[in-house]
Design an enzyme around this catalytic site. Sequence first.
Site, PDB file in Angstrom:
ATOM      1  CB  SER A   1      41.853  36.218  31.440  1.00 47.15           C
ATOM      2  OG  SER A   1      41.611  37.580  31.194  1.00 47.15           O
TER       3      SER A   1
ATOM      4  CG  ASP B   1      36.233  34.945  34.352  1.00 47.20           C
ATOM      5  OD1 ASP B   1      35.116  34.411  34.347  1.00 47.20           O
ATOM      6  OD2 ASP B   1      36.665  35.594  35.326  1.00 47.20           O
TER       7      ASP B   1
ATOM      8  CG  HIS C   1      39.234  38.212  35.807  1.00 44.42           C
ATOM      9  ND1 HIS C   1      38.666  37.385  34.858  1.00 44.42           N
ATOM     10  CD2 HIS C   1      40.412  38.654  35.264  1.00 44.42           C
ATOM     11  CE1 HIS C   1      39.453  37.330  33.787  1.00 44.42           C
ATOM     12  NE2 HIS C   1      40.513  38.075  34.019  1.00 44.42           N
TER      13      HIS C   1
END
Length: 500
Positions: A322, A349, A410
């Site tokens: 992320s 991600d 996620h």
Amino acid sequence: MVFRLGRLTPRRFLFFTSAGALFFIFIFSLTPITSPLPPYTGPHEVGILDVETQVQKRVIHDATLKSTGGKAFELNTLAITLYYPSSLPLASPSKRPWARPWLPQPVSLIGEGYARLAGVPRLSFVFTFALWALGSSTVIPGVVDAPILSGAEKVLGEEGAAVGGFGKIMSAAEQEHQELKRDEGFGTLPCMVFTHGMAGMSQSYAHYLGSIASHGYVVAAVEHRDGSGPGTIIHYPDGKERKVWHMKLEALESTSPMTDLDLKAAQLNFREAEISETIKLFAQLNAGEPPVVNLKPHSLRNALPGFQNRLNLSAVTVGGHSYGATGAMQALKSAGSKEMPVYGGIALDPGKGSGPLNEDIDVPILVMQSGEWTEKQTKFYGKGWHFNVVKKIVESVREGWFMTLSGSAHPSCTDAPLIVPWIMKMVTGTTLNSKVALHEYIDTSVGFLEYLQTGQKKGVLESGVTNAEGPFKHDDPREKVQGPHGADWEIHAVPGSGST
């Protein structure tokens, strides 16, 4: 208006006692829905060590904290959690003499950090209790301060365990490692730096990173002090401490007003500096001089001298999830330089709100997205859909892979779905088993790291493109390839699939 409880009638008494009993049952029924972290997937036992070292003091950005006037982005120390392969034989959790709690200590610090992040600092006790209820019994598999991998595992097996017990095995492993240090023929271990996501912590990816280590890699998970995590403590050499909380834009002031993008740029630059310092720490550990001084309180440090001449500094990679994936990709812009001698990267991600992604990448990269991240598309900083931006970047790299793990979410690469699987499934709506998802992420990551050393492709890395359009393919069924554990991957880009 003041609420009055009124007279305690039998009916009221029955109501409140029943409610209290239900609350009691609910709290204690949380335990069955939590699960321990599973064993690592590789052949080696894993050593774990929390390390904090002093670095050259510098200010990354001139912003100050309104509450204290102190520098918000001043780098003083580096804090990491090391995961590394050990010579010790694999042991059950009950036979490991030292366990690393999954929750950092004190738990109240993290509880207050999440309460501040949520904008309700007065409810920090609620967050602390929730963390304690769901995570206090969880430990990270492995052995704290275990000796780093040597040839000991070749001579110490079940017979050694039966004869001498765990303590004697550890002593024997340490003795043999000291003997091997004098042998110029022993091998070296590739290294990886990993950077956590927004509101994450260094131990949030213990199973993913520990499993990579169990396959023969030394992994350093950075505890970022850039104000993106819930809370952390800086320990100075003179014994003083400073707490760093999650930073929001309104808590900062600078010579020129900061925007949200300015804040993200400052945090990413701070993270890049911490990545660089981690690689310097690898070099210091490998050289053995000067000895690493561990500032982390109550952290064992006997294993550190054993890292001398054990690390392959020509095989350093950077990875992240992320916000951390955005930071890892930014660090790859400097790949090959003295400050960033890395030769590959793994991005899980890449962030959608972490700022624009670096497009200047000249080393191999593996980008793995969750099904959720691919399906829920957003416009990305005026450059089009996030998926298309990432795909274009990967296709411009000479050796780049871009793929999606179907049915994952996620947080699927974190420990959360393993510790509280029922809660995470309910919240994220995943259809893929959490252990299967992590096993797929781990095997594909290890396959990529092995490719960097051998040039041989394994698993899904061998596949060609199955769906170049990703979530925008509507006319035909979206073709997939099966991973080593039965999960479905969509392959969007592989080396040579781009136009450049």
